[in-house]
Design an enzyme around this catalytic site. Structure first.
Site: not given
Length: 744
Positions: A55, A101, A139, A141, A162, A467
């Site tokens: 290669y 999402s 599938e 994640k 994204r 404050c």
């Protein structure tokens, strides 16, 4: 060689220079195709065809031939992965199809509820028989960085992160360096446009090797593979990315366009088949397109194009099938070469996905099933109060450092005073800390049996720790708030940090530490003051050189023309998130119109109820808020809104038609009318339908009343449809709305 010689002989060509160029170009093509074939076998099929030596030898031949003939170097050549010159900054990319999402489930009961909703939705569309199980594509994640890669005529032209789902960062130069990403797609009759979406990640072994190299060079180690992958991909110098062991796994498509039959016969395809755009960031093609009809088929198709697709996937039936897949992957999780934080279930039939559609920012047809959160024990050293941009006082646990969920945790949320009481958490306790994925770590529970004699209960402060202003807790709220407003430096800091964030004004280089410095030095009291900062003044800050100061001033200057929705979101109005800001921008079209809106006007905006409307009215009733907006305009900030394209008549007069996206629509029957959208529409999403109504001069309300002119009802329309019928309000379907808009 034979091809070129045959061509010359047939055409009696004896131009030695031309023959030589064609011979070289043909040889280059052969070498590139051979190397691409070996890359595909190695990275996609995981079945190397040749040794590394062979290669490398082919690659050296290709490099030498291209160096001798630089005019013949192509952008998709395997030699072009080494990385280009460093960038000064990442550009922005607007996603043609939003990168949405996924909703999450953590327990079996939540998964069963999801499956039930899918069944009911498909049955209502006549796409599933009663009692029939839903077919799911299962599938893994990946715990990496979501990326979209755009190909035109089979050649890689752009890649983006994204981002906020609507806009991402242009990382094309870095993606090109990754050997697992094809520069040219394999196969014939490819789409004219194909956006492939997937995850960039780093294998565990590669991550450990990279950290060892970092240590040898005396550089900071990465915390986990996900951070290493994200950091490597977001290098401004692509040559650094090229040295990092990044991998890309494809899991779906965004925009897809196919050439028409006539264009496929021509030499330069252009145009697209109507309806060939995919329904989501996660799904495959809609029914009737030239892509497979299932999610599982789409993954197989992506693999044939040259992409790596995870092997550990399955097609199963119903809830029992997905739970079986979840158990199987959870058991083998530790032996996988890469990190995952759960599995994803998608309705397999893409026509069914299209029918189910979306809710807000997530598809109805898919869900992520997260693995159990990781938990560890540590000591609660103290509870401190953090003041947010709206004055909310949030108790934060300061912990003895503990490694959990892939990171070292020193702080965790305790939510509010009531939650501390409910859990009976004391300062000094040994506590269980949980972290799941990107979720903020939280204190789950104390271990009272280990409570030391020195432990003490938490007492909420009576004055703001920043404050000194009095604090108050309204009767119907769980949150205690500081009453100091912008007098409180913490609220100023948080409001400015929010305003300059990526989803708002997106001012690169203006992080939390720098904002804190600017406020502490009394240089900045509101976001408008940022636009008066000068290079010389910034250079006086610690660790701020001229180049950094100039870049920051430039970034501030470049933020002066934000989209109106981003500017509204940047103001930090309580209860107004990204989605509501977009709806407000779409409805009113300018900041002035929004400021002048009455409560009744606001209630006509999609998803704006009495609480949100009151919050908006209260915000604009405060003189100092109005002053900030005026100061922004004085500084040159100009909100951008999409311009409507009016279609003129042949005689030059006004036709009452406007161009919105792909449609020419009429304003005649819409202007001034109030619409309510409910249920699932067959073609348009409700947001799309609302966009056309608003563009045509109509109003979109979230509730039905006697003042409502039309209710547009789709599948699963519920109480709004019933109320419309009881009040005698006209009810139409999507075709009826199209008729009013004069869309055929």
């Amino acid at each position: 060689m034979y091809t070129a010689l045959y061509f010359f002989a047939q055409h009696n060509i004896y131009d030695e220079s031309l023959m030589n160029d064609l011979f070289i170009e043909e040889k280059l093509g052969q070498l590139r195709d051979e190397i691409r074939r070996y890359d595909h076998a190695y990275y996609v099929l995981d079945a190397p065809l040749v040794s590394d030596n062979i290669y490398d030898g082919l690659m050296r031949k290709l490099q030498a031939l291209e160096q001798e003939n630089p005019q013949l170097i192509s952008a998709d050549s395997p030699t072009q992965r080494v990385g280009a010159a460093p960038l000064s900054a990442f550009g922005s990319v607007r996603h043609q199809v939003p990168m949405l999402s996924l909703g999450n489930v953590f327990e079996e009961g939540e998964l069963l509820a999801f499956d039930r909703r899918v069944q009911e939705g498909l049955q209502s569309h006549g796409l599933l028989a009663p009692g029939q199980a839903v077919e799911y594509s299962c599938e893994m994640k990946f715990d990496g960085l979501a990326i979209t890669i755009r190909y035109e005529h089979g050649v890689l032209v752009q890649a983006a992160t994204r981002g906020d789902g609507q806009t991402g960062e242009d990382v094309t130069a870095n993606i090109r360096t990754m050997a697992s990403v094809p520069l040219r797609l394999v196969g014939e009759r490819l789409p004219t446009v194909l956006e492939v979406r997937g995850e960039v990640l780093m294998n565990r072994e590669d991550f450990q090797r990279l950290n060892a190299q970092q240590a040898q060079r005396g550089e900071k180690a990465f915390v986990n593979p996900r951070n290493a992958a994200a950091g490597s991909l977001r290098q401004l110098d692509p040559r650094i990315t090229a040295k990092r062991p990044l991998r890309f796994f494809a899991y779906g498509c965004g925009e897809v366009l196919f050439a028409t039959e006539q264009e496929q016969l021509s030499s330069t395809p252009a145009g697209a088949v109507a309806g060939s755009q995919l329904p989501s960031t996660q799904s495959g093609a809609v029914a009737g397109s030239q892509l497979p009809s299932t999610q599982s088929g789409l993954l197989d198709y992506l693999q044939t194009l040259g992409f790596v697709v995870a092997k550990q996937r399955a097609v199963v039936q119903g809830a029992a099938g997905v739970l079986g897949y979840y158990a199987q992957i959870n058991e083998m999780r530790a032996s996988l070469p890469f990190e995952i934080d759960g599995v994803v279930y998608k309705v397999n039939q893409l026509a069914q996905q299209e029918a189910l559609g979306f809710v807000s920012r997530a598809p109805r047809f898919a869900v992520a099933h997260k693995f159990p959160a990781q938990e560890e024990e540590t000591i609660l050293l103290d509870i401190e109060i953090q003041v947010g941009r709206t004055g909310a006082l949030t108790p934060v646990a300061r912990l003895k450092p503990v490694f959990v969920g892939g990171v070292t945790v020193t702080n965790a949320t305790l939510h509010n005073e009531d939650e501390i009481r409910r859990k009976d958490v004391w300062i000094g306790d040994t506590v269980v800390v949980r972290r799941a994925g990107d979720v903020i770590p939280e204190v789950v529970r104390p271990l009272p049996e280990l409570r030391p004699a020195t432990a003490r209960p938490f007492i909420m402060v009576t004055a703001c720790p920043v404050c000194g202003s009095a604090v108050e807790r309204l009767e119907d709220e769980a949150i205690t708030r500081c009453t100091g407003g912008l007098f409180c430096a913490a609220q100023r800091k948080q409001s400015i940090i929010h305003a300059v964030s990526r989803k708002a004004l997106n001012i690169d280089g203006l992080g939390e530490k720098l904002v804190e410095q600017l406020v502490d030095m009394d240089w900045v009291h509101s976001i408008a003051d940022l636009y008066g900062l000068q290079t010389e003044k910034l250079m006086s800050l610690e660790r701020m050189g001229r180049r950094s100061a100039e870049k920051l001033v430039l970034a501030i200057e470049q933020s002066k023309q934000p989209e109106l929705a981003r500017l509204i979101y940047a103001l930090g109005i309580r209860h107004v998130g990204e989605s509501t800001a977009r709806d407000l921008a779409q409805r009113f079209g300018s900041m002035g119109a929004l400021q002048a809106a009455s409560e009744q006007d606001l209630l006509q905006v999609n998803d704006v109820g009495p609480v949100v409307a009151h919050s908006i009215m209260s915000f604009f009733a405060e003189p100092h808020n109005v002053q900030v907006i005026e100061d922004l305009f004085t500084a040159g900030v100009r909100a951008q809104v999409p311009e409507l394209q009016f279609v003129a008549r042949a005689d030059g007069g006004e036709s009452g038609l406007i161009q919105v996206g792909d449609y020419t629509i009429s304003t005649a029957e819409i202007a001034g009318k109030t619409f309510v959208l409910t249920g699932t529409l067959p073609v348009w999403k409700r947001d799309e339908a609302a966009q056309y109504i608003l563009a045509a001069g109509g109003k979109v309300s979230g509730s039905v009343s006697k003042k409502t002119d039309y209710v547009v009802a789709g599948a699963d329309a519920g109480s709004k449809l019933e109320k419309a019928q009881s009040l005698g309000v006209t009810v139409i379907d999507e075709d009826g709305l199209r008729a009013l808009l004069a869309i055929s």
